[in-house]
Design an enzyme around this catalytic site. Structure first.
Site, short mmCIF file in Angstrom:
data_model
loop_
_atom_site.label_atom_id
_atom_site.label_comp_id
_atom_site.label_asym_id
_atom_site.label_seq_id
_atom_site.Cartn_x
_atom_site.Cartn_y
_atom_site.Cartn_z
N ARG A 1 0.82 -1.20 0.00
CA ARG A 1 0.00 0.00 0.00
C ARG A 1 0.86 1.26 0.00
NH1 ARG A 1 -2.24 2.33 4.41
NH2 ARG A 1 -2.02 0.41 5.62
N TYR B 1 -16.27 17.19 -16.10
CA TYR B 1 -16.70 15.81 -15.92
C TYR B 1 -17.70 15.70 -14.77
CZ TYR B 1 -16.24 10.75 -15.14
OH TYR B 1 -16.49 9.41 -14.97
N ASP C 1 -7.59 19.07 -15.14
CA ASP C 1 -7.91 17.74 -15.63
C ASP C 1 -7.54 17.71 -17.11
OD1 ASP C 1 -9.02 15.41 -16.63
OD2 ASP C 1 -10.87 15.57 -15.48
N LYS D 1 -8.22 6.33 -20.15
CA LYS D 1 -8.65 6.79 -21.46
C LYS D 1 -7.49 6.87 -22.45
CE LYS D 1 -12.71 8.83 -19.34
NZ LYS D 1 -12.47 8.37 -17.95
#
Length: 402
Positions: A81, A133, A203, A228
Site C-alpha cells: 500500500r 466531468y 484535468d 482513457k
C-alpha cells in the site's frame, strides 16, 4: 592508422553517455544535442538502465509485504500500500513526460479525490467548471460540500471561472471540457488564481500531456484518467497526478497511502507498456477526429458540432495557442433521442460505449447518464485508430439508416 581509427571511433560512437542531451563529436568534444522528440520520449520514458540479459521493461511485481527486517526507513520497499517497484517505473515515466513529480492512483476519480481531500478543509472555496466531468462535480457538490467546502461553478467558455476566484483555495479546470469540448485559457486563469492565492489543478484527460502541458502553462497539478487516451486500449482503470512542488507531492502520496487509493501492479505495468505507443495513437486519432468532424460538418442533420481542431470552432483560437493536439473526441447533436439511438444502433464499426480515447472508435448518447446540460440527441464520439475511410463510410450509412 591509429589516428584514423581514433577518428572513426569518435565519429560513429555515442559512448553510451547517460546524459542524453550531450554526445561526442568526431573531435572527441562534448556538444549539446537537441531535446528528444515526443515519439522518442514516450518509448524510453521510465525505462531503467540497460542490464545485459534483462528485459527492456522489468516484469510486474506482485507483492503485499516485502522482505523488510529492521528499521523500515532503511528498506526501499516494505508494504504494497506504500510503494511498489512497478509503480516507481511508471511514475518515473509520467514525471519525465509531465515535467514534474508523478503519482499513480487506482482511477482518475481517486486522483481527483486526493486533490480535493488534501487541499480543502471546511470553509475553503473550490472553483470549478459547471460543465466539467460530471463525477468530479458530484464529488465536490455531493460530498465535499457536506464537509463545509464552498463550491463555486461557472462555464469553461470565456474563462468564466476568473470572476469567482476571490478567496478561493483551489481552482479546478478541465480543458477541453467533457463532454462539451469548450476550452479555457489555462495560463491566464492560472495567473489570476495564483494572484488570489489559489492552487491550480487541470484535468488533462482529453488532451494527455503530449497534447497539452498544464504544468508548463502554469498549473500546479496536472490530473488525468489514464483509463482513457493515455493508455488507449480500453482494458484498465487508472489515474495519475503530476505536480511541481515536492511538498505537495508528499501530501498527495500520504493521502493515497492512508485512503488506500492504490492501483494494482498489473494495471500499472500494462499502462507503462501502452505508454510507448501514445504518440502513434494520438497522431492517428487526431487525424481521424478532424476528418470525422469535417465530414459531419457537411451533413444538414448534424447540429452543434464541436471539435477544437476545426478552424471555425469557438474554441479553436485558444486551443491552437496552448495545445499541440486537439484530442480524439468529437461531439455533435442529432435531432432527437430516438433518432440518435437509431444512429448508434446502425453503426457497424463504431462501438456504442462510454469512456473515450481507445484505439477503438466509440460513440454514445451522452444524455442517457444525466447530469450534463446537453440535448437528448447529443453524441460524444471518440475517434480510434481504424482507417478513417472505413469510419466515415460507417457514419454515412448509419446517418442514412437513421
Amino acid at each position: 592508422m591509429c589516428g584514423r581509427l581514433s577518428i572513426f571511433t569518435f565519429a560513429f560512437s555515442e559512448f553510451k553517455v547517460r546524459d542524453n542531451t550531450r554526445k561526442l563529436n568526431y573531435k572527441g568534444n562534448f556538444m549539446e544535442r537537441p531535446p528528444l522528440k515526443n515519439a522518442t520520449r514516450v518509448v524510453h520514458a521510465g525505462k531503467p538502465k540497460s542490464v545485459q540479459g534483462a528485459s527492456f521493461l522489468p516484469g510486474v511485481t506482485f507483492a503485499g509485504p516485502f522482505h523488510a527486517a529492521g528499521d523500515p526507513a532503511r528498506v526501499p520497499h516494505t508494504y504494497g500500500r506504500f510503494h511498489n517497484p512497478t509503480w516507481t517505473n511508471y511514475e518515473r515515466a509520467l514525471g519525465e513526460l509531465e515535467g514534474g513529480t508523478a503519482l499513480v492512483f487506482a482511477s482518475g476519480m481517486a486522483a481527483a479525490a486526493a486533490v480535493f481531500g488534501t487541499l480543502l478543509k471546511p470553509g475553503d472555496v473550490l472553483v470549478m467548471p459547471s460543465d466539467c466531468y460530471y463525477t468530479a462535480r458530484m464529488l465536490a457538490a455531493g460530498f465535499f460540500t457536506q464537509t463545509g467546502v464552498v463550491v463555486r461553478q461557472a462555464a469553461t467558455a470565456n474563462d468564466a471561472q476568473a470572476t469567482l476566484l476571490d478567496g478561493a483555495r483551489l481552482l479546478w479546470l478541465e480543458s477541453p471540457s467533457n463532454p462539451g469540448l469548450d476550452v479555457c485559457d489555462i495560463r491566464a486563469l492560472a495567473t489570476a488564481a495564483h494572484a488570489n492565492g489559489a492552487v491550480v489543478a487541470v484535468d488533462n484527460t482529453t488532451a494527455t500531456m503530449l497534447g497539452q502541458a498544464p504544468l508548463a502553462l502554469g498549473a500546479d497539478i496536472s490530473a488525468a484518467s489514464d483509463t482513457k487516451a493515455l493508455t488507449g486500449h480500453a482494458d484498465l482503470v487508472l489515474g495519475h497526478l503530476a505536480v511541481r512542488d515536492s511538498a505537495l507531492a508528499d501530501r498527495l502520496r500520504t493521502w493515497r497511502t492512508q485512503m488506500g487509493a492504490v492501483p494494482g501492479p498489473m494495471e500499472v505495468w500494462l499502462a507503462h507498456r501502452s505508454l510507448a505507443t501514445l504518440e502513434l495513437r494520438m497522431e492517428r486519432q487526431q487525424k481521424n477526429a478532424l476528418a470525422i468532424a469535417e465530414f459531419l460538418s457537411s451533413r444538414p442533420v448534424v447540429t452543434g458540432l464541436r471539435y477544437p481542431g476545426l478552424p471555425n470552432d469557438p474554441a479553436h483560437q485558444i486551443a491552437s495557442k496552448q495545445m499541440r493536439w486537439f484530442g480524439p473526441v468529437v461531439s455533435f447533436v442529432l435531432p432527437e433521442r430516438t433518432r440518435a439511438e437509431r444512429f448508434l444502433a446502425a453503426c457497424e464499426l463504431i462501438t456504442e460505449a462510454t469512456s473515450f480515447g481507445s484505439v477503438h472508435t466509440t460513440a454514445e448518447r451522452r444524455a442517457r447518464w444525466g447530469g450534463d446540460a446537453i440535448p437528448e440527441g447529443f453524441i460524444r464520439l471518440s475517434a480510434g485508430c481504424e482507417a478513417v475511410e472505413d469510419l466515415i463510410a460507417d457514419l454515412e450509412q448509419a446517418l442514412q439508416r437513421m
